[in-house]
Design an enzyme around this catalytic site. Structure first.
Site, PDB file in Angstrom:
ATOM      1  CG  ASP A 231      -1.644   6.476  -7.943  1.00  0.00           C
ATOM      2  OD1 ASP A 231      -2.456   6.289  -7.031  1.00  0.00           O
ATOM      3  OD2 ASP A 231      -1.938   6.379  -9.153  1.00  0.00           O
ATOM      4  CE  LYS A 253      -4.119   1.306  -6.812  1.00  0.00           C
ATOM      5  NZ  LYS A 253      -5.378   0.894  -7.465  1.00  0.00           N
ATOM      6  CG  MET A 366       2.343  -1.725 -15.403  1.00  0.00           C
ATOM      7  SD  MET A 366       0.666  -1.741 -14.746  1.00  0.00           S
ATOM      8  CE  MET A 366      -0.304  -1.617 -16.256  1.00  0.00           C
TER       9      MET A 366
END
Length: 449
Positions: A231, A253, A366
């Site tokens: 990632d 991503k 997040m």
């Protein structure tokens, strides 16, 4: 990663001469290393003061002659005086592999600290900057490595021709990996590997970003992987812990930009395993926490691809460790909720507000870009504006930063945070952490217990 001023190699001296100029303790130290090789060791000095008895060396008590260097693979100067100066002057035209003891600037090569499990050797070099550190590191490695590793290396060498003729390159590597890790006897492994082209996927948690927080299993599998699929948030230092010749594929991503869709990642893993490759799928944190690993597992199951999951330290636990925040604490917090603030609906917000009010710690992932809006909505649902809130940016990394305040302060929108992923803690447990390095979320100061 830093740049080296030397290129680490193993220098072949079989059937050649190693010449040492000097007759004292420094020369003796170099002789003890040199006689561990199959080279002929020749020592030249006008006077011998050290005891070389018991060493298979040729002693020449005389002045140095230019012809002494003919055919020498390595040359050590381990004394001062006219003979030493003559050798160093000759090196300007003869370009020998020369080591001058205690004079790094005059050396063509350095002698590292050596862990001897012949034919296996492990060398530790600091390019003469910190020899004591090299010795300490060597001592730690010595304690880790079995004395029998040399026998294992000899056995692997004896099988080399058979293995090369019976197995493909990939099968050979797997055979030697299994042999070294004790996965079976050599004959059984050779037979098993000759018919084995099975691929596999390892879903590995890379932790919050510090390479020393990887598990030992993660490190071992990274070294065995043919391909590393990683990632965007996985640091280069972690990826570098894989095999040097492994293929590396970034499927990064991040918010607002996906170089690979999840469906493409799923297909990539299935295809690579179908080609017989061992695939290390590196995910930031723990693969089972907000890593969409469930979709990848489902794709692997449908394709009949073997897989295993290697847990990692999830960001919330790294943030708790960074701030010594006990997310569960007797008589303060009876539990902790891991959640993501992105896309939280009204029902979730109602639930969070009620849980935080009852003493549960919230750990929101997040949530940095929606922190202000989320805090405001939680206040609307009855959460106390004085409830402690702490934010850790880049948890577990060297560039981590901390912010402390209340839910009310967070909702004010005054917090300025560094770039990077953030964990937002909300709950009374925050007040029991160590936030001494934190900046205040808003002007009003909030202190921990």
């Amino acid at each position: 990663m830093g740049e080296l001023n030397t290129f680490p190699v193993s220098y072949k001296v079989q059937g050649q001469r190693i010449v040492i100029i000097g007759g004292g303790e420094e020369a003796l130290a170099k002789a003890r290393l040199a006689v561990k090789t199959t080279a002929s060791v020749v020592i030249i000095s006008r006077k011998f003061t050290a005891n070389f008895s018991g060493l298979a060396v040729e002693l020449n008590e005389r002045a140095f002659e230019d012809s002494d260097l003919d055919g020498a693979a390595l040359v050590f100067v381990a004394e001062t005086g006219p003979d030493a100066e003559r050798v160093k002057n000759l090196n300007k035209t003869r370009h020998m592999a020369l080591n001058v003891v205690d004079s790094p600037e005059e050396c063509d090569f350095y002698v590292p600290s050596i862990v001897d499990r012949a034919p296996l050797t492990v060398v530790v070099s600091t390019e003469c900057d910190a020899p004591v550190l090299a010795r300490l590191v060597r001592a730690r490695i010595e304690a880790l490595l079995s004395p029998d590793l040399g026998k294992l290396a000899r056995a692997a060498g004896a099988l080399r021709d058979r293995v090369a003729s019976a197995l493909s390159k990939r099968q050979q590597r797997r055979f030697y990996e299994d042999l070294v890790t004790g996965a079976g006897d050599a004959e059984a492994l050779l037979e098993a590997r000759s018919s084995d082209e099975t691929g596999e996927v390892w879903l590995i948690g890379a932790g919050p970003g510090a390479e020393d927080l990887l598990t030992l299993r993660a490190q071992r599998l990274l070294q065995a992987a043919d391909v590393i699929v990683h990632d965007q948030l996985v640091p280069e230092a972690v990826i570098e812990m894989g095999r040097r010749d492994a293929d590396r594929i970034s499927v990064g991503k991040k918010k607002g930009h996906h170089s690979f869709t999840q469906a493409e990642i799923n297909g990539l893993l299935v295809r690579l395993a179908g080609e017989g490759k061992r695939v290390a799928r590196l995910k930031s944190g723990d693969p089972m926490v907000f890593g969409r690993v469930g979709e990848e597992i489902a794709a692997l199951r449908r394709a009949g691809v073997p897989y295993q999951i290697v847990p990692g330290i999830t960001a919330a636990l790294a943030a708790a460790a960074d701030t010594a925040t006990p997310v569960t604490l007797r008589k303060v917090s009876s539990g902790v909720i891991f959640a993501t603030a992105h896309g939280a609906d009204s029902e979730e917000l109602d639930h969070w507000a009620a849980l935080a009010g009852s003493g549960i710690t919230l750990a929101l992932y997040m949530g940095k870009s929606v922190a202000v809006a989320t805090a405001a909505m939680l206040l609307e649902r009855g959460m106390s504006e004085t409830l402690p809130a702490g934010i850790v940016v880049n948890a577990g990394r060297r560039d981590r930063s901390f912010h402390l305040g209340t839910v009310g302060a967070l909702a004010s929108g005054e917090a300025e945070m560094a770039d990077g992923p953030a964990i937002i803690f909300i709950g009374e447990a925050v007040a029991h952490g160590d936030w001494s390095q934190a900046t205040q979320i808003a002007e009003q100061e909030f202190k921990v217990a």
